[in-house]
Design a protein around this motif. Structure first.
Motif, PDB file in Angstrom:
ATOM      1  N   THR A  42     -87.980 -28.794  27.475  1.00  0.00           N
ATOM      2  CA  THR A  42     -87.485 -27.474  27.520  1.00  0.00           C
ATOM      3  C   THR A  42     -86.792 -27.041  26.475  1.00  0.00           C
ATOM      4  OG1 THR A  42     -85.782 -26.044  28.744  1.00  0.00           O
ATOM      5  CG2 THR A  42     -84.940 -28.298  28.296  1.00  0.00           C
ATOM      6  N   TRP A  49     -85.655 -20.992  26.239  1.00  0.00           N
ATOM      7  CA  TRP A  49     -85.911 -20.925  27.652  1.00  0.00           C
ATOM      8  C   TRP A  49     -84.656 -20.650  28.836  1.00  0.00           C
ATOM      9  CZ3 TRP A  49     -85.257 -22.405  32.838  1.00  0.00           C
ATOM     10  CH2 TRP A  49     -86.390 -22.415  33.762  1.00  0.00           C
ATOM     11  N   MET A  81     -83.481 -17.436  30.476  1.00  0.00           N
ATOM     12  CA  MET A  81     -83.825 -17.410  31.884  1.00  0.00           C
ATOM     13  C   MET A  81     -82.467 -17.585  32.684  1.00  0.00           C
ATOM     14  SD  MET A  81     -87.058 -17.030  32.539  1.00  0.00           S
ATOM     15  CE  MET A  81     -87.875 -17.650  34.014  1.00  0.00           C
ATOM     16  N   CYS A  90     -72.311 -23.499  47.525  1.00  0.00           N
ATOM     17  CA  CYS A  90     -71.690 -22.877  46.486  1.00  0.00           C
ATOM     18  C   CYS A  90     -70.907 -21.704  46.815  1.00  0.00           C
ATOM     19  CB  CYS A  90     -72.707 -22.169  45.401  1.00  0.00           C
ATOM     20  SG  CYS A  90     -73.719 -23.333  44.648  1.00  0.00           S
ATOM     21  N   ARG A 122     -86.985 -30.447  35.139  1.00  0.00           N
ATOM     22  CA  ARG A 122     -86.445 -29.452  34.264  1.00  0.00           C
ATOM     23  C   ARG A 122     -86.194 -28.075  34.838  1.00  0.00           C
ATOM     24  NH1 ARG A 122     -91.784 -27.067  30.998  1.00  0.00           N
ATOM     25  NH2 ARG A 122     -92.837 -26.477  32.629  1.00  0.00           N
ATOM     26  N   GLY A 123     -86.515 -27.861  36.211  1.00  0.00           N
ATOM     27  CA  GLY A 123     -86.246 -26.875  36.897  1.00  0.00           C
ATOM     28  C   GLY A 123     -84.734 -26.697  37.564  1.00  0.00           C
ATOM     29  N   MET A 173     -84.737 -28.245  44.685  1.00  0.00           N
ATOM     30  CA  MET A 173     -84.502 -26.732  44.894  1.00  0.00           C
ATOM     31  C   MET A 173     -85.903 -25.739  44.635  1.00  0.00           C
ATOM     32  SD  MET A 173     -81.926 -24.355  42.625  1.00  0.00           S
ATOM     33  CE  MET A 173     -82.919 -24.213  41.275  1.00  0.00           C
ATOM     34  N   GLY A 180     -86.411 -22.735  43.210  1.00  0.00           N
ATOM     35  CA  GLY A 180     -85.686 -21.765  42.490  1.00  0.00           C
ATOM     36  C   GLY A 180     -86.010 -20.243  42.725  1.00  0.00           C
ATOM     37  N   PRO A 181     -87.448 -19.912  42.857  1.00  0.00           N
ATOM     38  CA  PRO A 181     -87.896 -18.574  43.237  1.00  0.00           C
ATOM     39  C   PRO A 181     -87.200 -18.125  44.570  1.00  0.00           C
ATOM     40  CG  PRO A 181     -89.590 -19.573  42.096  1.00  0.00           C
ATOM     41  CD  PRO A 181     -88.495 -20.590  42.282  1.00  0.00           C
ATOM     42  N   VAL A 219     -84.390 -19.128  45.991  1.00  0.00           N
ATOM     43  CA  VAL A 219     -83.074 -18.949  45.827  1.00  0.00           C
ATOM     44  C   VAL A 219     -82.624 -17.584  45.233  1.00  0.00           C
ATOM     45  CG1 VAL A 219     -80.902 -19.935  45.057  1.00  0.00           C
ATOM     46  CG2 VAL A 219     -82.505 -21.509  46.070  1.00  0.00           C
ATOM     47  N   TYR A 220     -83.529 -17.551  44.162  1.00  0.00           N
ATOM     48  CA  TYR A 220     -83.204 -16.411  43.251  1.00  0.00           C
ATOM     49  C   TYR A 220     -83.450 -15.007  44.216  1.00  0.00           C
ATOM     50  CZ  TYR A 220     -83.733 -13.451  39.315  1.00  0.00           C
ATOM     51  OH  TYR A 220     -83.504 -12.395  38.323  1.00  0.00           O
ATOM     52  N   HIS A 256     -70.697 -15.558  41.567  1.00  0.00           N
ATOM     53  CA  HIS A 256     -70.967 -16.999  41.367  1.00  0.00           C
ATOM     54  C   HIS A 256     -71.735 -17.171  40.215  1.00  0.00           C
ATOM     55  CE1 HIS A 256     -72.565 -20.786  42.079  1.00  0.00           C
ATOM     56  NE2 HIS A 256     -73.474 -20.750  42.616  1.00  0.00           N
ATOM     57  N   ALA A 294     -74.548 -18.629  38.647  1.00  0.00           N
ATOM     58  CA  ALA A 294     -75.567 -19.476  38.845  1.00  0.00           C
ATOM     59  C   ALA A 294     -76.662 -19.179  37.833  1.00  0.00           C
ATOM     60  CB  ALA A 294     -76.083 -19.351  40.436  1.00  0.00           C
ATOM     61  N   ASN A 295     -76.951 -17.790  37.932  1.00  0.00           N
ATOM     62  CA  ASN A 295     -78.026 -17.222  36.739  1.00  0.00           C
ATOM     63  C   ASN A 295     -77.475 -16.005  36.235  1.00  0.00           C
ATOM     64  OD1 ASN A 295     -80.210 -16.028  35.762  1.00  0.00           O
ATOM     65  ND2 ASN A 295     -81.473 -17.700  36.632  1.00  0.00           N
ATOM     66  N   ASN A 301     -73.787 -23.654  36.434  1.00  0.00           N
ATOM     67  CA  ASN A 301     -73.568 -23.758  37.755  1.00  0.00           C
ATOM     68  C   ASN A 301     -72.684 -24.926  38.205  1.00  0.00           C
ATOM     69  OD1 ASN A 301     -73.547 -23.302  40.559  1.00  0.00           O
ATOM     70  ND2 ASN A 301     -75.466 -22.894  41.022  1.00  0.00           N
ATOM     71  N   PHE A 321     -73.237 -17.596  46.716  1.00  0.00           N
ATOM     72  CA  PHE A 321     -74.247 -17.661  47.660  1.00  0.00           C
ATOM     73  C   PHE A 321     -74.556 -19.379  47.299  1.00  0.00           C
ATOM     74  CE2 PHE A 321     -75.357 -15.663  43.621  1.00  0.00           C
ATOM     75  CZ  PHE A 321     -76.258 -16.779  43.209  1.00  0.00           C
TER      76      PHE A 321
HETATM   77  N1  COA Z   1     -87.587 -25.110  30.725  1.00  0.00           N
HETATM   78  C1  COA Z   1     -88.838 -24.747  30.438  1.00  0.00           C
HETATM   79  N2  COA Z   1     -89.576 -24.265  31.463  1.00  0.00           N
HETATM   80  C2  COA Z   1     -89.049 -24.339  32.590  1.00  0.00           C
HETATM   81  C3  COA Z   1     -87.701 -24.809  33.226  1.00  0.00           C
HETATM   82  C4  COA Z   1     -87.136 -25.437  32.084  1.00  0.00           C
HETATM   83  N3  COA Z   1     -85.770 -25.923  32.186  1.00  0.00           N
HETATM   84  N4  COA Z   1     -87.563 -24.898  34.399  1.00  0.00           N
HETATM   85  C5  COA Z   1     -88.610 -24.202  34.812  1.00  0.00           C
HETATM   86  N5  COA Z   1     -89.530 -24.068  33.895  1.00  0.00           N
HETATM   87  C6  COA Z   1     -90.828 -23.365  34.064  1.00  0.00           C
HETATM   88  C7  COA Z   1     -91.642 -23.684  35.300  1.00  0.00           C
HETATM   89  O1  COA Z   1     -92.174 -25.292  35.169  1.00  0.00           O
HETATM   90  C8  COA Z   1     -92.550 -22.749  35.522  1.00  0.00           C
HETATM   91  O2  COA Z   1     -93.652 -23.098  34.552  1.00  0.00           O
HETATM   92  P1  COA Z   1     -95.357 -22.944  35.082  1.00  0.00           P
HETATM   93  O3  COA Z   1     -95.313 -21.207  35.212  1.00  0.00           O
HETATM   94  O4  COA Z   1     -95.997 -23.409  33.957  1.00  0.00           O
HETATM   95  O5  COA Z   1     -95.509 -23.592  36.253  1.00  0.00           O
HETATM   96  C9  COA Z   1     -92.020 -21.751  34.739  1.00  0.00           C
HETATM   97  O6  COA Z   1     -90.939 -22.201  34.003  1.00  0.00           O
HETATM   98  C10 COA Z   1     -91.513 -20.650  35.952  1.00  0.00           C
HETATM   99  O7  COA Z   1     -91.033 -21.310  36.926  1.00  0.00           O
HETATM  100  P2  COA Z   1     -90.078 -20.693  38.133  1.00  0.00           P
HETATM  101  O8  COA Z   1     -89.225 -21.895  39.209  1.00  0.00           O
HETATM  102  O9  COA Z   1     -91.241 -19.980  38.982  1.00  0.00           O
HETATM  103  O10 COA Z   1     -89.082 -19.763  37.115  1.00  0.00           O
HETATM  104  P3  COA Z   1     -88.287 -18.631  37.891  1.00  0.00           P
HETATM  105  O11 COA Z   1     -88.448 -17.731  37.114  1.00  0.00           O
HETATM  106  O12 COA Z   1     -88.013 -18.613  39.031  1.00  0.00           O
HETATM  107  O13 COA Z   1     -86.962 -19.297  36.974  1.00  0.00           O
HETATM  108  C11 COA Z   1     -84.988 -20.555  37.711  1.00  0.00           C
HETATM  109  C12 COA Z   1     -86.399 -20.691  37.304  1.00  0.00           C
HETATM  110  C13 COA Z   1     -84.519 -21.919  38.274  1.00  0.00           C
HETATM  111  C14 COA Z   1     -84.167 -20.193  36.249  1.00  0.00           C
HETATM  112  C15 COA Z   1     -84.549 -19.436  38.773  1.00  0.00           C
HETATM  113  O14 COA Z   1     -85.744 -19.741  39.727  1.00  0.00           O
HETATM  114  C16 COA Z   1     -83.307 -19.346  39.294  1.00  0.00           C
HETATM  115  O15 COA Z   1     -82.365 -19.204  38.848  1.00  0.00           O
HETATM  116  N6  COA Z   1     -83.266 -19.421  40.740  1.00  0.00           N
HETATM  117  C17 COA Z   1     -81.878 -19.386  41.469  1.00  0.00           C
HETATM  118  C18 COA Z   1     -81.340 -20.716  41.103  1.00  0.00           C
HETATM  119  C19 COA Z   1     -79.958 -20.643  41.657  1.00  0.00           C
HETATM  120  O16 COA Z   1     -79.104 -19.898  41.474  1.00  0.00           O
HETATM  121  N7  COA Z   1     -79.489 -21.943  42.049  1.00  0.00           N
HETATM  122  C20 COA Z   1     -78.358 -22.239  42.563  1.00  0.00           C
HETATM  123  C21 COA Z   1     -78.005 -21.561  43.903  1.00  0.00           C
HETATM  124  S1  COA Z   1     -76.261 -21.752  44.081  1.00  0.00           S
END
Ligand code: COA
Length: 328
Positions: A29, A33, A37, A113, A152-153, A216, A218-219, A221-222, A253, A255-256, A283, A313
């Motif tokens: 990571t 990023w 993000m 959460c 890493r996600g 999780m 992620g998308p 939840v987002y 909250h 979270a992001n 978070n 949420f």
């Molecule tokens: N560093 C670098 N790359 C990362 C990464 C990290 N820490 N985590 C994920 N990626 C990559 C993925 O592997 C993926 O790569 P690929 O396209 O080569 O497969 C790319 O980033 C996109 O992944 P995706 O999961 O689709 O990203 P996203 O745009 O949805 O963003 C989150 C990821 C986690 C930031 C986002 O989904 C999010 O914030 N979701 C809500 C999470 C949340 O609030 N959770 C708690 C709820 S209480």
């Protein structure tokens, strides 16, 4: 009808800080990023020998001091957490013992959460009913203990912390004005720990597969979050009989940052009314809005009479929004 409000708040975060640079050494990571993000720069990580009830105890002592009360003044303890010290025992019972109390009821609620918003709703009703007078409600989470540091996600997102509030009857018209809580139940593994529960008790294989850690989508939840965060806030404000322009402080909250920005844009809340500290803590699940209220008090932003909405949420999927006229 009685008014019920927060009369003292305290929060605690562990000493150890994990920066984005630390994560660059653990998974593939980058600071760039994570920052772009999620908005996160640092989070606090609980020590190996610490557990959730230890953080609860620290936050509880501060909340009692802020309310100028002692533990003996309490008649109920509720802890909102998905990371209790042990399965099959409420963290609230351990907190009761740490506070030197003997018989008052103590239990946990599990609403991810959204735990603090659920707890405030419950506490408000229990005091209004006359059954309890003074409740210690704590939202606390040791998410880093259930985090997979090979994923890493998720691993870059979570931090640890606790926030405690004392709830009691307050001046008429102050305190909790409304709450709106709900759930959109799912069993598709959007946000949960696959093994270690009654569906799939731990086996050597489940541990080898890292199924003891949070998973999780992620998308998914987002998508849920960007819709429910503004919708729940709007509904809670309506239930309080207020317009969005009446809001002095919005504490979403943490979270992001992108979810926060999308919600704020939809609600048309000016940036100066939005409290953001995700960059420092990541978070911390149920604790995020409580820690943020604590910081807002320290910074002189949250003072008596201010209208504040907290909205969360989380896993379940759950959501909740509570509107308060700050009572102290
Ligand atoms: N560093 C670098 N790359 C990362 C990464 C990290 N820490 N985590 C994920 N990626 C990559 C993925 O592997 C993926 O790569 P690929 O396209 O080569 O497969 C790319 O980033 C996109 O992944 P995706 O999961 O689709 O990203 P996203 O745009 O949805 O963003 C989150 C990821 C986690 C930031 C986002 O989904 C999010 O914030 N979701 C809500 C999470 C949340 O609030 N959770 C708690 C709820 S209480």
């Amino acid at each position: 009808m009685k008014s019920v409000g927060i009369k003292g708040l305290g929060y605690y975060v562990p000493e150890r800080i994990m920066t984005n640079a630390d994560y660059e050494k653990i998974v593939d990571t980058s600071d760039e990023w994570i920052t772009s993000m999620t908005g996160i720069k640092e989070r606090h990580r609980i020590a190996p020998e610490q557990a959730t009830s230890d953080m609860c105890f620290e936050a509880a002592k501060k909340a009692l001091a802020a309310a100028k009360l002692s533990a003996e003044d309490l008649d109920l303890i509720i802890v909102a957490t998905v990371t209790p010290d042990h399965h099959a025992q409420g963290a609230a019972c351990i907190v009761q013992k740490k506070l030197g109390l003997k018989t008052i009821p103590a239990f946990d609620i599990s609403a991810g959460c959204s735990g603090l918003t659920y707890g405030l709703t419950l506490g408000d009703s229990l005091i209004k009913s006359g059954r309890f007078k003074r409740i210690l409600l704590i939202a606390a989470e040791s998410l880093t203990k259930i985090t997979n540091y090979e994923d890493r996600g998720t691993c870059v997102l979570f931090g640890d912390g606790a926030a405690a509030v004392i709830l009691e009857e307050t001046e008429e018209g102050y305190g909790i004005l409304s709450s709106y809580i709900g759930a959109e139940g799912e069993d598709d593994g959007i946000l949960s720990i696959p093994a270690g529960g009654s569906r799939k008790p731990h086996t050597v294989e489940s541990i080898q597969n890292n199924e003891q850690y949070i998973v999780m989508k992620g998308p998914d939840v987002y998508k849920f979050a960007v819709n429910i965060c503004p919708a729940a806030t709007k509904k809670a404000m309506e239930l309080a009989g207020l317009k969005m322009t009446d809001l002095d402080l919005f504490i979403p909250h943490q979270a992001n940052i992108r979810i926060i920005e999308a919600a704020v844009k939809r609600l048309r809340i000016p940036p100066e009314k939005v409290f953001i500290n995700i960059q420092k803590y990541g978070n911390t699940s149920a604790a995020t809005t409580g820690i943020a209220m604590g910081e807002a008090i320290e910074q002189g932003i949250l003072t008596k009479g201010k209208i504040v909405a907290i909205t969360a949420f989380g896993s379940g999927l759950t959501f909740g929004s509570v509107v308060m006229k700050w009572a102290y």
